[in-house]
Design a protein around this motif. Structure first.
Motif, PDB file in Angstrom:
ATOM      1  N   ALA A  17      27.243 -33.029 -89.641  1.00  0.00           N
ATOM      2  CA  ALA A  17      26.770 -31.663 -89.425  1.00  0.00           C
ATOM      3  C   ALA A  17      27.927 -30.670 -89.510  1.00  0.00           C
ATOM      4  O   ALA A  17      27.790 -29.586 -90.091  1.00  0.00           O
ATOM      5  CB  ALA A  17      26.076 -31.559 -88.067  1.00  0.00           C
ATOM      6  N   ARG A  18      29.057 -31.046 -88.953  1.00  0.00           N
ATOM      7  CA  ARG A  18      30.241 -30.184 -89.039  1.00  0.00           C
ATOM      8  C   ARG A  18      30.702 -30.033 -90.487  1.00  0.00           C
ATOM      9  O   ARG A  18      30.999 -28.939 -90.967  1.00  0.00           O
ATOM     10  CB  ARG A  18      31.391 -30.780 -88.228  1.00  0.00           C
ATOM     11  N   LEU A  19      30.765 -31.163 -91.160  1.00  0.00           N
ATOM     12  CA  LEU A  19      31.316 -31.176 -92.510  1.00  0.00           C
ATOM     13  C   LEU A  19      30.375 -30.569 -93.538  1.00  0.00           C
ATOM     14  O   LEU A  19      30.788 -30.287 -94.668  1.00  0.00           O
ATOM     15  CB  LEU A  19      31.673 -32.614 -92.897  1.00  0.00           C
ATOM     16  N   LEU A  39      36.925 -31.190 -90.396  1.00  0.00           N
ATOM     17  CA  LEU A  39      36.252 -31.142 -89.102  1.00  0.00           C
ATOM     18  C   LEU A  39      36.465 -29.846 -88.341  1.00  0.00           C
ATOM     19  O   LEU A  39      35.576 -29.376 -87.641  1.00  0.00           O
ATOM     20  CB  LEU A  39      36.703 -32.333 -88.244  1.00  0.00           C
ATOM     21  N   MET A  40      37.668 -29.276 -88.475  1.00  0.00           N
ATOM     22  CA  MET A  40      37.986 -28.073 -87.726  1.00  0.00           C
ATOM     23  C   MET A  40      38.052 -26.817 -88.587  1.00  0.00           C
ATOM     24  O   MET A  40      38.552 -25.793 -88.161  1.00  0.00           O
ATOM     25  CB  MET A  40      39.327 -28.252 -87.001  1.00  0.00           C
ATOM     26  N   GLY A  41      37.564 -26.913 -89.815  1.00  0.00           N
ATOM     27  CA  GLY A  41      37.595 -25.744 -90.677  1.00  0.00           C
ATOM     28  C   GLY A  41      37.900 -26.128 -92.115  1.00  0.00           C
ATOM     29  O   GLY A  41      37.471 -27.175 -92.599  1.00  0.00           O
ATOM     30  N   THR A  86      25.710 -37.111 -96.515  1.00  0.00           N
ATOM     31  CA  THR A  86      26.326 -36.597 -97.733  1.00  0.00           C
ATOM     32  C   THR A  86      27.699 -35.989 -97.487  1.00  0.00           C
ATOM     33  O   THR A  86      28.653 -36.248 -98.232  1.00  0.00           O
ATOM     34  CB  THR A  86      25.402 -35.542 -98.381  1.00  0.00           C
ATOM     35  N   ALA A  87      27.796 -35.176 -96.470  1.00  0.00           N
ATOM     36  CA  ALA A  87      29.057 -34.476 -96.201  1.00  0.00           C
ATOM     37  C   ALA A  87      30.133 -35.448 -95.729  1.00  0.00           C
ATOM     38  O   ALA A  87      31.299 -35.349 -96.143  1.00  0.00           O
ATOM     39  CB  ALA A  87      28.841 -33.377 -95.166  1.00  0.00           C
TER      40      ALA A  87
END
Length: 210
Positions: A134-136, A142-144, A175-176
């Motif tokens: 979800a982040r990616l 992960l952080m930007g 996927t990400a």
């Protein structure tokens, strides 16, 4: 040469991988001693009686945890600015090293844990990777939009989880995460830390890393 730190490592261990990643990124030179975990040298056990890798001997002290080795290396030089991340990144690493790694071990090494429900444990591990996905899906890392310590500390373990059953992993629609992982596996950084070395023996010449 003898004044350089000595890093005891095992090529395929994810903890050792992330230590090598940080050391390589920092540019700090160490003497690398590759070992086989089934044939631990006496000199290694004298350095770290608990017998796990990675371990680095700095001469005046020994660091026995991979995350601490990463911090040690990057504290000296951090050209990639891996340490430039919010506290949230450290919380992700905490989860990776704790609940995720436990569920991963229960899944990958189920024979060691009689009575454990593999499906439940794999589900726990998948939940964490789904959170990463979800982040990616929003940013490259992960952080930007730049890699940080969080990416490089967690990627070796996601690799281990994926490799446990890559066909199943690829069917989960992550996927990400798949893009992030495959980018790492194809990177110069990963290839550089996965060089094969002959296991260390007493009396052999020093192997410099990186």
């Amino acid at each position: 040469m003898s004044a350089l730190p000595i890093l005891w490592s095992f090529r395929r261990c994810p903890y050792a991988m992330r230590a090598r990643l940080a050391i390589r990124s920092s540019g700090v030179s160490v003497i690398l001693r590759e070992i086989l975990l089934r044939e631990k040298p006496g000199a290694f056990l004298a350095t770290s009686p608990k017998g796990t890798v990675p371990v680095i001997n700095l001469g005046d002290k020994v660091i026995e945890e991979s995350r601490d080795i990463m911090m040690w290396a990057l504290a000296q030089n951090d050209p990639g600015r891996w340490l430039d991340m919010p506290k949230e990144g450290h919380a992700l690493i905490d989860h990776c090293d704790g609940p995720f790694k436990q569920a991963l071990d229960h899944t990958k090494y189920a024979v060691r844990y009689p009575g454990i429900d593999i499906a439940i444990e794999r589900g726990k591990a998948l939940a964490f990777v789904t959170e990463l996905d979800a982040r990616l899906s929003q940013t490259d890392f992960l952080m930007g939009h730049s890699r940080t310590l969080a990416d490089m500390a967690i990627l070796p373990f996601v690799r281990q989880f994926a490799n446990a059953d890559r066909k199943w992993f690829d069917a989960q629609g992550l996927t990400a995460v798949a893009k992030w992982l495959d980018g790492f596996l194809g990177s110069a950084e990963f290839k550089a830390i996965m060089t094969k070395y002959t296991p260390w023996q007493d009396g052999q010449g020093a192997v410099l890393f990186p």
